[in-house]
Design an enzyme around this catalytic site. Structure first.
Site, mmCIF file in Angstrom:
data_model
loop_
_atom_site.group_PDB
_atom_site.id
_atom_site.type_symbol
_atom_site.label_atom_id
_atom_site.label_comp_id
_atom_site.label_asym_id
_atom_site.label_seq_id
_atom_site.Cartn_x
_atom_site.Cartn_y
_atom_site.Cartn_z
ATOM 1 N N LYS A 1 -12.048 7.774 -0.688
ATOM 2 C CA LYS A 1 -11.626 8.816 -1.626
ATOM 3 C C LYS A 1 -10.916 8.227 -2.839
ATOM 4 O O LYS A 1 -10.789 8.869 -3.871
ATOM 5 C CB LYS A 1 -10.696 9.804 -0.926
ATOM 6 C CG LYS A 1 -9.270 9.319 -0.724
ATOM 7 C CD LYS A 1 -8.420 10.366 -0.072
ATOM 8 C CE LYS A 1 -6.953 9.927 -0.026
ATOM 9 N NZ LYS A 1 -6.325 9.915 -1.355
ATOM 10 N N LYS B 1 -0.750 -4.323 3.905
ATOM 11 C CA LYS B 1 -0.199 -3.274 3.037
ATOM 12 C C LYS B 1 1.008 -3.757 2.248
ATOM 13 O O LYS B 1 1.216 -3.349 1.108
ATOM 14 C CB LYS B 1 0.165 -2.039 3.875
ATOM 15 C CG LYS B 1 -1.039 -1.306 4.431
ATOM 16 C CD LYS B 1 -0.622 -0.065 5.218
ATOM 17 C CE LYS B 1 -1.837 0.686 5.737
ATOM 18 N NZ LYS B 1 -1.455 1.899 6.506
ATOM 19 N N LYS C 1 -16.389 0.106 1.652
ATOM 20 C CA LYS C 1 -16.352 1.342 2.424
ATOM 21 C C LYS C 1 -16.321 2.558 1.504
ATOM 22 O O LYS C 1 -15.737 2.529 0.422
ATOM 23 C CB LYS C 1 -15.118 1.372 3.337
ATOM 24 C CG LYS C 1 -15.230 0.523 4.584
ATOM 25 C CD LYS C 1 -14.036 0.707 5.497
ATOM 26 C CE LYS C 1 -14.009 2.095 6.105
ATOM 27 N NZ LYS C 1 -12.920 2.237 7.104
#
Length: 338
Positions: A203, A114, A200
């Site tokens: 959203k 991240k 994957k």
């Protein structure tokens, strides 16, 4: 046995969220829930570790609550709440920060992923995120925590923190914290994008056609399934024939996850047939599964008062449950609270 698990409140929940995590929560609740054995929380404190829009976070927290209940989480059988209403999560994280070590946190794979190359520009909250995760489960003396492959390292860290705290500040016969064990959920389905079988379902994908949303109606579901990316070959008769065919593998995997059938059973039924036959069958199974969730989700989402009440009741129970552990942690550290 006590299970504790959290999920970040994100809007636009999709089939991957349901089959990958939420459905397993419902199973655990149904297998063991007596009102205090399962604690499920919305990780809104974790969400502020990265840039966010406050109004969207507040809205997404309520939307996630509606989705969890629509999917089968029963607030009368499980404890459902959001972190921010239980200050003990943040309090215990601070107490555990004295035990956690920089080297441990630096080794966290998710931190590296991240933060990327701009580690100096990241928030302290993102770096100490795993310590808050440890507090989330240790606060309630969790014996088991459902984890996927990407969270195993964080649970190992929680165990390390708990063990070091017990060793440093507690007598051998009176440890403060229980060391939680991982639960790797059975059949944890990995659902991929309808537009790219190697990515994957997400959203954040700009194409809404890439996912089945839990808010989609029957027509939208059928449309997305029919337009899902495939290859020109018919379905094979055996699982080995899906190798190198990610889109076909994904659609068959979704069918398996929804029906409980094995890959070989599904291919025994549809092997040799084209997607013109398989896609409508998959669409029907999806509609049968998702439509009741969608109906209940929309009802709940429109009732802000009911959602607030669910979270308030759950938080009150969680606050009470965490008091003893928090008090013991303060006492073990020699911190006097009036």
């Amino acid at each position: 046995m006590r299970v504790v698990s959290g999920i970040q409140p994100t809007g636009n929940l999709h089939l991957g969220n349901y089959l990958g995590a939420i459905r397993n929560w419902v199973r655990m609740q149904d297998e063991m829930g007596d009102g205090s054995d399962c604690l499920f929380f919305l990780a809104d404190l974790h969400a502020i570790s990265q840039p966010h829009i406050p109004a969207e976070l507040a809205s997404a927290t309520l939307e996630m609550t509606a989705a969890l209940v629509a999917c089968g989480i029963d607030p009368n059988r499980s404890i459902l709440f959001n972190q921010a209403q239980v200050p003990a999560h943040a309090e215990l994280q601070w107490l555990l920060n004295g035990t956690a070590r920089m080297g441990w946190l630096n080794r966290m794979t998710q931190w590296k992923d991240k933060a990327g190359k701009n580690r100096e520009g990241q928030s302290v909250a993102l770096f100490t995120y795993p310590v808050l995760q440890a507090a989330d489960v240790l606060l309630y003396q969790a014996t088991h925590v459902p984890v996927g492959e990407d969270q195993k390292q964080h649970l190992e860290l929680a165990r390390d923190i708990a063990q070091k705290f017990n060793n440093d500040f507690c007598s051998e016969n009176a440890p403060v914290f229980t060391l939680p064990e991982p639960i790797v959920p059975p059949e944890a389905a990995r659902i991929m994008s309808l537009r790219d079988g190697s990515a994957k379902m997400s959203k954040s994908d700009p194409s809404d056609m890439s996912r089945i949303n839990l808010s989609d109606d029957a027509d939208e579901i059928m449309k997305k399934v029919k337009k899902a990316k495939t290859d020109p070959e018919p379905l094979p008769s055996e699982a080995a024939g899906l190798e190198g065919r990610p889109e076909a593998l994904n659609l068959v995997g979704i069918y398996c996850a929804l029906t409980g059938k094995t890959t070989d059973e599904v291919l025994g039924e549809f092997g040799g047939q084209g997607f013109g036959v398989f896609k409508p069958a998959l669409g029907e199974v999806l509609v049968e599964t998702v439509s009741p969730i969608t109906t209940r989700f929309r009802e709940l989402k429109a009732d802000r008062e009911a959602l607030d009440a669910i979270l308030a009741r759950g938080a009150a129970r969680a606050r009470e449950m965490g008091l003893t552990t928090l008090g013991k942690a303060y006492e073990a550290l020699g911190v006097v609270r009036w």
